[in-house]
Design a protein around this motif. Structure first.
Motif, PDB file in Angstrom:
ATOM      1  N   SER A   1      82.912 -20.203  22.595  1.00  0.00           N
ATOM      2  CA  SER A   1      81.897 -19.949  23.614  1.00  0.00           C
ATOM      3  C   SER A   1      81.184 -18.625  23.358  1.00  0.00           C
ATOM      4  N   ARG A   2      80.978 -18.368  22.096  1.00  0.00           N
ATOM      5  CA  ARG A   2      80.342 -17.103  21.706  1.00  0.00           C
ATOM      6  C   ARG A   2      79.067 -16.821  22.485  1.00  0.00           C
ATOM      7  N   GLU A   3      78.234 -17.872  22.570  1.00  0.00           N
ATOM      8  CA  GLU A   3      76.915 -17.680  23.186  1.00  0.00           C
ATOM      9  C   GLU A   3      77.058 -17.084  24.586  1.00  0.00           C
ATOM     10  N   SER A   4      78.100 -17.534  25.316  1.00  0.00           N
ATOM     11  CA  SER A   4      78.241 -17.073  26.693  1.00  0.00           C
ATOM     12  C   SER A   4      78.539 -15.572  26.756  1.00  0.00           C
ATOM     13  N   TYR A   5      79.053 -15.047  25.646  1.00  0.00           N
ATOM     14  CA  TYR A   5      79.329 -13.612  25.640  1.00  0.00           C
ATOM     15  C   TYR A   5      78.067 -12.770  25.544  1.00  0.00           C
ATOM     16  N   TRP A   6      76.961 -13.444  25.273  1.00  0.00           N
ATOM     17  CA  TRP A   6      75.707 -12.678  25.176  1.00  0.00           C
ATOM     18  C   TRP A   6      74.957 -12.617  26.496  1.00  0.00           C
ATOM     19  N   TYR A   7      75.277 -13.596  27.413  1.00  0.00           N
ATOM     20  CA  TYR A   7      74.517 -13.606  28.663  1.00  0.00           C
ATOM     21  C   TYR A   7      74.635 -12.317  29.472  1.00  0.00           C
ATOM     22  N   PRO A   8      75.848 -11.711  29.524  1.00  0.00           N
ATOM     23  CA  PRO A   8      75.947 -10.460  30.297  1.00  0.00           C
ATOM     24  C   PRO A   8      74.939  -9.408  29.833  1.00  0.00           C
TER      25      PRO A   8
ATOM     26  N   ALA B   1      72.445  -7.311  32.011  1.00  0.00           N
ATOM     27  CA  ALA B   1      72.476  -5.843  31.989  1.00  0.00           C
ATOM     28  C   ALA B   1      71.089  -5.274  31.740  1.00  0.00           C
ATOM     29  N   THR B   2      70.245  -6.030  31.047  1.00  0.00           N
ATOM     30  CA  THR B   2      68.919  -5.497  30.755  1.00  0.00           C
ATOM     31  C   THR B   2      67.852  -6.182  31.609  1.00  0.00           C
ATOM     32  N   ALA B   3      68.309  -6.908  32.641  1.00  0.00           N
ATOM     33  CA  ALA B   3      67.392  -7.568  33.573  1.00  0.00           C
ATOM     34  C   ALA B   3      66.433  -8.523  32.866  1.00  0.00           C
ATOM     35  N   LEU B   4      66.973  -9.253  31.862  1.00  0.00           N
ATOM     36  CA  LEU B   4      66.101 -10.133  31.093  1.00  0.00           C
ATOM     37  C   LEU B   4      66.439 -11.616  31.260  1.00  0.00           C
ATOM     38  N   THR B   5      67.458 -11.895  32.110  1.00  0.00           N
ATOM     39  CA  THR B   5      67.913 -13.273  32.243  1.00  0.00           C
ATOM     40  C   THR B   5      66.763 -14.220  32.613  1.00  0.00           C
TER      41      THR B   5
ATOM     42  N   LEU C   1      77.465   1.195  29.893  1.00  0.00           N
ATOM     43  CA  LEU C   1      78.742   1.366  30.577  1.00  0.00           C
ATOM     44  C   LEU C   1      79.141   0.121  31.359  1.00  0.00           C
ATOM     45  N   ASP C   2      78.157  -0.586  31.795  1.00  0.00           N
ATOM     46  CA  ASP C   2      78.344  -1.721  32.661  1.00  0.00           C
ATOM     47  C   ASP C   2      78.842  -2.957  31.922  1.00  0.00           C
ATOM     48  N   ILE C   3      78.621  -2.988  30.613  1.00  0.00           N
ATOM     49  CA  ILE C   3      78.908  -4.216  29.857  1.00  0.00           C
ATOM     50  C   ILE C   3      80.360  -4.694  29.948  1.00  0.00           C
ATOM     51  N   PRO C   4      81.328  -3.811  29.737  1.00  0.00           N
ATOM     52  CA  PRO C   4      82.703  -4.314  29.760  1.00  0.00           C
ATOM     53  C   PRO C   4      83.013  -5.096  31.029  1.00  0.00           C
ATOM     54  N   HIS C   5      82.528  -4.614  32.176  1.00  0.00           N
ATOM     55  CA  HIS C   5      82.814  -5.330  33.419  1.00  0.00           C
ATOM     56  C   HIS C   5      82.096  -6.661  33.489  1.00  0.00           C
ATOM     57  N   ARG C   6      80.897  -6.683  32.949  1.00  0.00           N
ATOM     58  CA  ARG C   6      80.151  -7.941  32.964  1.00  0.00           C
ATOM     59  C   ARG C   6      80.790  -8.962  32.029  1.00  0.00           C
ATOM     60  N   LEU C   7      81.480  -8.480  31.005  1.00  0.00           N
ATOM     61  CA  LEU C   7      82.133  -9.402  30.072  1.00  0.00           C
ATOM     62  C   LEU C   7      83.387 -10.005  30.688  1.00  0.00           C
TER      63      LEU C   7
END
Lengths: 485, 335
Positions: free
Chosen positions: B43-50, B54-58, B180-186
């Motif tokens: 599920s690699r792709e899902s690891y990129w969504y956060p 984080a960059t408000a680009l979803t 800094l926020d990424i680890p939590h989003r992951l």
């Protein structure tokens, strides 16, 4: 080698007499020595280095027809054009004579129009010129200068005589290429350049600034001068930034300026700052949406009122375009005789005016052998070259000339001089060239030594415009003796 | 200085800092992915969504119509022209701004920026990205640092430079909170959070080791990246630089304020001066980062309102009397 199979093909060649590739004219001797020993590798190396330096330096122009605003470099040919001192002296005096007459003409047209009363230029011609601005009649400009910056186009015919092709008295461009080409050539051929005793060009920006200061309103001694650009998508934007930077003055867009109570200010982070002299690279039509084109987003509402009140000077003046109309052009030799009582030093290309019945008849009958041009277009648009045009094009132009004769002129095809130019096969071939010298009219008239030599890169082509496959060369005017500037 | 010029310098600088930081974000994420177990790799792709969050680009990503032609997230973040905040778009916009103020910046700055722009528009850039994405990111990060060094060393440290700094440090503060926020989003629970990677992507490994030794904890990493007074990518340090630059522009002494942007910056800075990891833990890192980001937005908007927008509105409605007042105040500001 480079000039091995060079042929002049019966054209006037800048570098070679009739002998062809091994008999250069005297003033090209050193060029021949340097270039003919160059092997292909060295030449391509030099050419590549020149092109790369233009590209990374952003010395580019924007192609209009392309929505993406593609930037291209202006193709550059490494073999410089050489002009010997005596020849240049003639050109220079001729240009000074011409701009002097043009400014006298403009003053006259916007005041008493004596030249009309004396029957030299018909009023019809003036009134029907697209850039004539009768609403500015009677307005007095600082030191009566209308054309401060002129970029006259010269060509040489089959005898090598210089002829004036047109007077660009509105916003002539190209001077930045002259300066950048020179910088690049000095880097690439330092010894050759050093040995040839070439007149420098790099004080042009300073002279331009002096020209602007000369017309400061109310005799102000320390005026705020700015360059007004249509913006980053204009094809000559690089030149606008270049000149502003070299002169050390602000480059402004319309939205940076505001006119209040008959004064022009620029908006700065510290508030409004009064502006005195504007070198505007924007046509009259776009200057002020309250006076000219209402849809112009590029201009400054109210700027014309400030100009009328004499609180801001514009270079060039509003309405100067009446003098570079292609029909008015035909009368410039008469103007020189009328105002200066002199014979023209530089001749016009013979010109037929379609509004004269006799000329029109001639044009319609001989269109296949003439160059026909719309009077108010520039940049190589709105014209056909008879011998190269298709039957359909000729038919279209016939109809146009009949419908609006005032809008068209015709000239015989001048067989422009040619200059050796490095082609893709690594050999030099003759390509047609013209010359655009730059003239500044301030406390005195200054002519930049040389100017922009434009080359029609396509074999046989006569169109040198950058927008239509033209390139450029550095132009070296030689000093007559050591120590003379 | 022309208001438009100030605006262009500010955005040129922000976009270059942004490009560098997006490269840092992508780099962290790639590192994290390398450590995934084989089952998780499906599920690699899902690891990129956060990262998009984080960059408000979803939203921008999902708005791309044709799903089959939609680039993968890493490509979307780096080379895609459909993403206005991709590295390539950022550099193009930085260059566009630089072009507008070409007469105000040094030749060296222009040459670097223009060369990178030409490179990113060439097939060589895509080739490098596919062959060695890490090297690609490293080069972008190196460029943004190089450009900032060239800037500091080649133009006068006057008003224009202060706008450049304002843009640079505001952008950096913002992106540090997002990294800094990424680890939590992951999502926690998928193994230990990659704090060491976060530190490296903020060029903070060495600084951390000197201060706290080898063991990396969330609390200490947060402390360094938010509260350090001396580390040049910490939020507090960046805000102090913004505060300094704004005061240099207006001429108001530090500690006082004459414009709204100064007041907001001073207040945000004060709250960091008197807070620490306890406050972050109490609120939770994501919420804490979020409220900081809101403050950064407000500061940016106020800088624009004061120096770029306002003069035009003033100019349009100005009366003779106002003009005199305006001239008077602008004189007194200069003193």
């Amino acid at each position: 080698m480079l000039f091995d199979s060079y042929k002049t093909d019966g054209f006037f060649d800048e570098m070679f007499g009739n002998g062809g590739g091994d008999a250069p004219r005297d003033h090209y001797g050193q060029i021949w020595d340097r270039f003919s020993v160059m092997n292909d590798e060295e030449l391509q190396g030099k050419k590549g280095a020149l092109d790369r330096s233009f590209l990374v330096n952003g010395i580019t122009f924007t192609v209009y027809s392309d929505n993406a605003g593609t930037e291209r470099i202006f193709p550059f040919d490494p073999i410089p054009r050489i002009i010997p001192p005596s020849e240049w002296e003639t050109v220079e005096t001729g240009l000074i004579q011409r701009i002097t007459a043009l400014n006298l003409f403009l003053y006259d047209v916007y005041h008493e129009a004596k030249i009309v009363k004396d029957g030299i230029v018909p009023m019809d011609i003036i009134e029907s010129a697209e850039h004539y601005r009768p609403e500015f009649k009677g307005l007095n400009l600082p030191n009566d200068v209308y054309i401060h910056i002129c970029g006259t186009d010269l060509v040489r015919d089959d005898k090598g005589d210089y002829l004036v092709l047109e007077d660009n008295g509105r916003c002539p461009s190209g001077v930045s290429y002259v300066l950048e080409n020179r910088a690049a050539m000095k880097r690439t051929f330092p010894r050759l350049y050093g040995n040839m005793n070439v007149r420098p060009v790099d004080d042009y920006p300073l002279q331009l600034l002096q020209t602007m200061r000369y017309v400061a309103p109310h005799g102000k001694t320390d005026p705020v001068c700015v360059v007004l650009t249509p913006g980053v998508y204009n094809s000559a934007y690089f030149e606008h930034t270049f000149l502003a930077r070299q002169m050390g003055i602000e480059l402004v867009e319309g939205r940076d300026l505001v006119a209040v109570d008959g004064h022009v200010y620029m908006r700065t982070t510290k508030g409004l700052v009064h502006v005195d002299v504007i070198y505007r690279r924007l046509d009259d039509d776009f200057l002020d949406p309250t006076v000219f084109r209402k849809d112009s987003m590029l201009g400054v509402p109210g700027i014309v009122e400030a100009y009328r009140r004499g609180n801001v000077a514009l270079c060039n003046a509003i309405g100067a375009g009446v003098a570079d109309d292609k029909v008015t052009y035909a009368y410039v030799p008469d103007m020189i005789r009328y105002y200066l009582d002199q014979d023209p030093i530089l001749n016009n290309v013979p010109t037929y005016l379609a509004w004269r019945e006799e000329d029109r008849k001639y044009i319609l009958e001989n269109m296949e052998s003439l160059v026909v041009k719309a009077a108010n277009e520039s940049g190589g648009y709105g014209m056909i070259i008879g011998p190269k045009a298709t039957k359909e094009e000729i038919a279209t132009f016939r109809e146009r000339v009949k419908a609006t004769p005032r809008n068209y002129i015709a000239q015989p095809v001048v067989s422009l001089s040619r200059h050796p130019t490095v082609c893709e096969n690594g050999k030099a071939e003759g390509r047609h060239v013209d010359l655009r010298p730059f003239v500044l009219y301030g406390d005195r008239v200054r002519v930049l030594p040389g100017g922009l030599t434009r080359v029609a890169l396509r074999k046989g082509s006569l169109v040198v415009n950058s927008s239509q496959g033209g390139g450029s060369k550095d132009t070296w005017v030689l000093r007559s003796s050591l120590g003379e500037s | 200085m022309l208001s438009r010029v100030a605006d262009s310098l500010y955005w040129m600088s922000r976009y270059i800092e942004r490009a560098g930081n997006i490269a840092r974000l992508v780099e962290v994420n790639m590192e994290v992915l390398l450590d995934l177990s084989l089952e998780q790799q499906g599920s690699r792709e899902s690891y990129w969504y956060p990262l998009l969050d984080a960059t408000a680009l979803t939203e921008k990503y999902q708005a791309l119509e044709d799903e089959s032609k939609r680039p993968e997230v890493p490509e979307f973040l780096t080379l895609s022209l459909e993403n206005p905040d991709s590295i390539r778009s950022c550099i193009a916009q930085a260059r566009e701004n630089a072009r507008m103020v070409r007469d105000q910046i040094s030749d060296e700055m222009w040459l670097e920026l223009n060369s990178l722009h030409l490179f990113l528009s060439s097939p060589a850039a895509a080739a490098l990205w596919h062959r060695d994405p890490e090297d690609f990111c490293t080069q972008i990060i190196r460029f943004s640092l190089l450009f900032q060094g060239i800037t500091d060393a080649t133009i006068p440290h006057d008003e224009g430079w202060q706008f450049i700094r304002t843009g640079r440090f505001l952008e950096r503060a913002d992106k540090t909170t997002r990294i800094l926020d990424i680890p939590h989003r992951l999502q926690s629970g998928r193994g230990p959070l990659p704090w060491a990677t976060v530190l490296s992507s903020c060029s903070a490994r060495a600084a951390y080791r000197q201060l706290y030794g080898g063991e990396v904890t969330e609390r200490l990493a947060t402390n360094l990246l938010i509260f350090s007074d001396v580390f040049p990518r910490s939020v507090r340090f960046c805000l102090r630089m913004v505060d300094e630059a704004l005061h240099a522009i207006s001429g108001t002494p530090r500690g006082q304020y004459s414009i709204e942007a100064e007041r907001l910056t001073g207040s945000a800075l004060a709250s960091l001066d008197f807070a620490g990891p306890d406050e972050v833990e109490m609120m939770g890192l994501p919420a804490y980062a979020d409220q900081l980001q809101t403050k950064f937005n407000d500061i940016g908007q106020q800088v624009f309102a004061t120096y770029v927008l306002l003069p035009s509105e003033v100019a349009l409605q100005i009366t003779e009397q106002q003009r005199l007042v305006y001239a008077y105040t602008s004189q007194s500001q200069q003193q």
